[in-house]
Design a protein around this motif. Sequence first.
Motif, short mmCIF file in Angstrom:
data_model
loop_
_atom_site.label_atom_id
_atom_site.label_comp_id
_atom_site.label_asym_id
_atom_site.label_seq_id
_atom_site.Cartn_x
_atom_site.Cartn_y
_atom_site.Cartn_z
N THR A 201 0.84 -1.20 0.00
CA THR A 201 0.00 0.00 0.00
C THR A 201 0.87 1.25 0.00
O THR A 201 0.62 2.20 -0.74
CB THR A 201 -0.92 0.00 1.24
N THR A 202 1.92 1.22 0.85
CA THR A 202 2.84 2.36 0.90
C THR A 202 3.47 2.59 -0.47
O THR A 202 3.55 3.71 -0.96
CB THR A 202 3.94 2.10 1.93
N VAL A 203 3.92 1.49 -1.11
CA VAL A 203 4.55 1.62 -2.42
C VAL A 203 3.59 2.30 -3.40
O VAL A 203 3.95 3.23 -4.11
CB VAL A 203 4.96 0.24 -2.97
N LEU A 204 2.34 1.85 -3.39
CA LEU A 204 1.36 2.41 -4.33
C LEU A 204 1.11 3.89 -4.05
O LEU A 204 0.90 4.68 -4.97
CB LEU A 204 0.05 1.61 -4.25
N MET A 205 1.14 4.24 -2.76
CA MET A 205 0.97 5.66 -2.45
C MET A 205 2.12 6.48 -3.02
O MET A 205 1.92 7.57 -3.54
CB MET A 205 0.85 5.85 -0.93
N TYR A 206 3.31 5.92 -2.93
CA TYR A 206 4.46 6.64 -3.50
C TYR A 206 4.42 6.65 -5.03
O TYR A 206 4.96 7.56 -5.65
CB TYR A 206 5.78 6.05 -2.99
#
Lengths: 403, 235
Positions: free
Chosen positions: A119-124
Amino acid sequence: MLNLSEIKRSLLVSLWFIFLTFPIMVIRVNPIEKIVEWRWGNMLLVGIGSFVISFIWRYFIRQKELGLKKIEMGEKITPLLKKLAIRESKYVKSLFLTLVIAAVLFPFVFSTYQTTIMTTVLMYVVLGLGLNIVVGLAGLLDLGYVAFYAVGAYSYALLNYHFGLGFWTVLPLGAIMGAFFGILLGFPVLRLRGDYLAIVTLGFGEIIRLVLENWNEFSFGPSGIANIPRPSFPGIQFSLQQATVYQYFLTIGLAVFTIFVVNRLQDSRIGRAWIALREDEIACQAMGVDKVRTKLSAFALGATWAGMVGVMFAAKTTFINPASFTFIESALILSIVVLGGMGSVPGVIIGAFILILLPEYLRAFAEYRMLLFGAILVLMMVFRPQGIISNVRRTYELKGIQK
Amino acid sequence: MLSLSNVETYYGNIQALKGININISAGEIITLIGANGAGKSTTLMSISGIAPPREGKIIFMDREIHNLTPDVIVSLGISQVPEGRHIFPELTVLENLQMGAFLRADNKQTRDDLEYIFELFPILTQRRNQAGGTLSGGEQQMLAISRALMARPKLLLLDEPSLGLAPIVVKQIFEIIRKINTENNTTVFLVEQNANLALRLADRGYVMENGRIVLEDSSENLLSNEEVRKAYLGI
């Protein structure tokens, strides 16, 4: 390949390194027994190590220069990555299908921890694509991008705290707030370029953070805001694990939406105006491009995504404070754009994956984690300064004038 | 068609134009000659709105344009080829040309104009999908002129098209300027250091010195004017 001058140069490098590291690697003063240890073994290791590394380094640099010469001589090299960049439909379709399946199955195959990271990766990814509009397309170096991210996060936290507004109401509001602050930053920097612009945007980012940190009555200062509700779904009460998965799919939705919009923007009139503005401002004006509107729209549309991701971030962590929005965060997002390839959508996506996942999976190397991370960044920029996927713009063919 | 009256333009506190009067009628080729730093480029920048004047009036086709922004001025039919060409180096030749038609919505005619351009400059046809920055100086100049033409201007402002080019290329470009003028009835305002060539092409000429117009006459008269010959033609 094994010529004498190369060996001589590497030898010089290793001598230099022995000299440089001598005080810390060889001499050790033991203050208790009052003796000086001479660790000559270390010197040998440093010497051999730097010799080998320098030799390999020079070899790859030579290979790279040879490659450049080949390209100049007109030999066409089309590696897979480049094909991907040109969007050859054959590759893209199968790749796309695999990606969709992988993305859907991911939270059910891997642990909650892995899902959170993803999820963090996708936010970035979304943050990178947003900054890519400003830096990659319009060529305006923005070092304070994290400010808009903070604006989004605090919009949700504060609106929820004071007025009880839910996630779905604030998401578009966060986007609007982001765009508004983008224009707010845009106006004073309209006449600035390059280094000056970078410094002003850097200052802007710090101002937002300092205001949040010090204006206690407004933002609760460094202690932050807690108990921010997670995204809701009408009629359903999620367990923590379910909420994580739900959030994961929401972020995927936002990422896909962003990719779609950014792709369309890139090929649109305004996208072309951004690229032209990046290339030559005077020519742009002579072509009748409205400089003010074009620049402001780049800032506004770039900041919109940061505002939305900010709302998502606040909902994901359920707690925010100004420490999440420091300059290093801006630098990380900028690295994603530069490492991935400025102006290239697939490049930025891959850049986000590498820069967010790498520190996570390098945890196995414990204390060497950040050292390795830095080394990889340096290597990347030396051997592929144009980014992982350099921007290959679509070439348009007009019918009727082909010969 | 275009008239400048008492135009004064400043860069910060420095006054570059000290009250300029110029009149251009439709269909003419007018040239503005003068030494380095006389204010020739500034005159063009003032007309196109990139360096708007502080005092004076600029009237284009019965409309005051000195308070308008560059994009509006382009939309009225004034196209500028900036000094030093200023093509977009990373865009292809075709994309450069499309940028020239940025404000136009008539796709069909734009396409026709593109074909006309490729007829006018056959070399650009070959270079169509090449990045603008990879062209030679002469080709870049042709591209810059073509790009300005893509806006279908009524008035074409040319800033030193001969700059840094081989004499044979300059001759070629000047022939095309004449062709554009006669075929499309495009009015041309040409700023040049190469006074000899410019005056041979133009109908009338203005001579500029230190931000002022010092002489105004027909090209033949200027070419035979003793002072002009000494100062600008090196004879």
